[in-house]
Design an enzyme around this catalytic site. Structure first.
Site: not given
Ligand SMILES: C=C1C[C@]23C[C@@]1(O)CC[C@H]2[C@@]12CCC[C@@](C)(C(=O)O1)[C@H]2[C@@H]3C(=O)O
Ligand SMILES: O=C(O)CCC(=O)C(=O)O
Ligand SMILES: [Fe+2]
Length: 348
Positions: A228, A230, A285, A295
């Site tokens: 996607h 941002d 990304h 994470r």
């Protein structure tokens, strides 16, 4: 086929119908709901690249130049000497881990409501994909007290104070970065001034997104956060000390953004793509999963007020705007329906 269309498909469900998954109960095989087909694009290791994603030292005199290179070539750069203390970053990470370590039943008490934009839940982009992500999120806009009070009725202030302080520091850093980014585009600050709007109820649009990627028994089949861009001007991301974030570079493939101790990652969003008339393209990304490490990441989104009238800033009379002028809220609404097609829909 490009990297996003490959996994893009209308989802039969709307966002509020998709409930978070209990990752604690998972065993092999990965459930079909979360098993993604492999990407046809390679992951390129950092030493195979001709140059690498720049690390900008905000105290250096060449910061503007390095930012321009990062934005033009990669859509992303890392920043050090950013003025946010390591202690605060560690506290934010530790409160984030505290939240996501709660049992699912408890987290569900702070579930984002239908039509709401804050609280616990799956990523907003989830309905655009046919498979679910190995991810859970928590969105904060302004105060987190309401939701945190539901998670820890007797002990929520520690969480709220840390998140409040982090948002304040992020706003200061975002304003400094914006001024450097505009310099690197040769755009006078006055050309994108939303100061006039701040007398009204609205200031800049800001949101904090806590992301959690639980350990995964088979990272080859899963995706943490699907490809996607941002939405807003840019995002300032703290990633915990484990690999996961990758950016897509045309003709190259997926390039990991390796964690640099003490650095924050800044990536370009769609609104800066529009304002810069495509000179600083928003970067595609994704986050991949990991077998052994839980994470987490903390993303701060920064943009103009929703009522701000956006237009590409062109530097000379020879350059034509590539995107039509529209309000931030109109763009966000188009994007919420069309995701990756939104930019091409407003192209002139
Ligand atoms: C301000 C926002 C940006 C965001 C949508 C949101 O309202 C809150 C969550 C943000 C996030 C985080 C994960 C990736 C992303 C695309 C998503 O689905 O939710 C971003 C959104 C965005 O940039 O549009
Ligand atoms: O966790 C990451 O590295 C990426 C997070 C992200 O892309 C987002 O929150 O928009
Ligand atoms: Fe993102």
């Amino acid at each position: 086929m490009d990297a996003l269309s490959e996994v893009y498909k209308d989802h039969p469900l709307s966002l509020h119908e998709i409930t978070p998954f209990d990752f604690n109960s998972v065993q092999l095989p990965v459930p079909d709901s979360h098993a993604w087909p492999p990407s046809s694009h390679p992951v390129v290791s950092p030493n195979e690249q001709l140059s690498s994603i720049p690390v900008v030292d905000l105290r250096d005199h060449d910061a503007v130049e390095v930012i321009r290179r990062g934005c033009e070539t990669w859509g992303v750069f890392q920043v050090v000497n950013h003025g946010v203390t390591q202690q605060l970053v560690e506290e934010v990470e530790s409160q984030t881990r505290r939240l996501f370590s709660l049992p699912l039943r408890q987290k569900m008490a702070a579930l984002r409501t239908p039509g709401g934009s804050t609280g616990y839940g799956v990523a907003r982009i989830t309905p655009f994909f046919s498979k679910l992500m190995w991810h859970e999120g928590f969105t904060i806009i302004g105060s987190s007290a309401d939701h945190a009070g539901k998670l820890w009725p007797d002990d929520y202030l520690g969480f709220c104070n840390v998140m409040d302080e982090y948002q304040k520091r992020m706003k200061i850093l975002a304003e400094e970065l914006l001024s450097l980014i505009l310099k690197s585009l040769n755009i006078p600050q006055g050309r994108v001034n939303w100061g006039d709007l701040t007398g009204e109820a609205e200031g800049p649009t800001m949101a904090l997104q806590l992301n959690s990627y639980p350990t995964c028994p088979d990272p080859t089949q899963t995706i943490g956060l699907a490809p996607h861009t941002d939405s807003f001007l840019f995002t300032i991301l703290h990633q915990s000390d484990s690999d996961g974030l990758q950016i897509f570079k045309d003709g190259v493939g997926w390039v990991p953004v390796d964690p640099v101790p003490g650095a924050l990652v800044v990536n370009i969003g769609d609104l800066l793509h529009i304002i810069s008339n495509g000179q600083f393209p928003s970067v595609l990304h994704r986050a991949v999963t990991n077998r052994t490490m839980h994470r987490v990441s903390v993303a701060y989104f920064y943009g103009p007020p929703m009522d701000f009238q956006l237009s590409p800033v062109v530097n000379s009379s020879h350059e034509c705007p590539c995107y039509r002028s529209l309000k931030v809220k109109e763009y966000i609404s188009i994007r919420s329906k069309h995701l990756d097609r939104a930019l091409s829909m407003i192209r002139i």
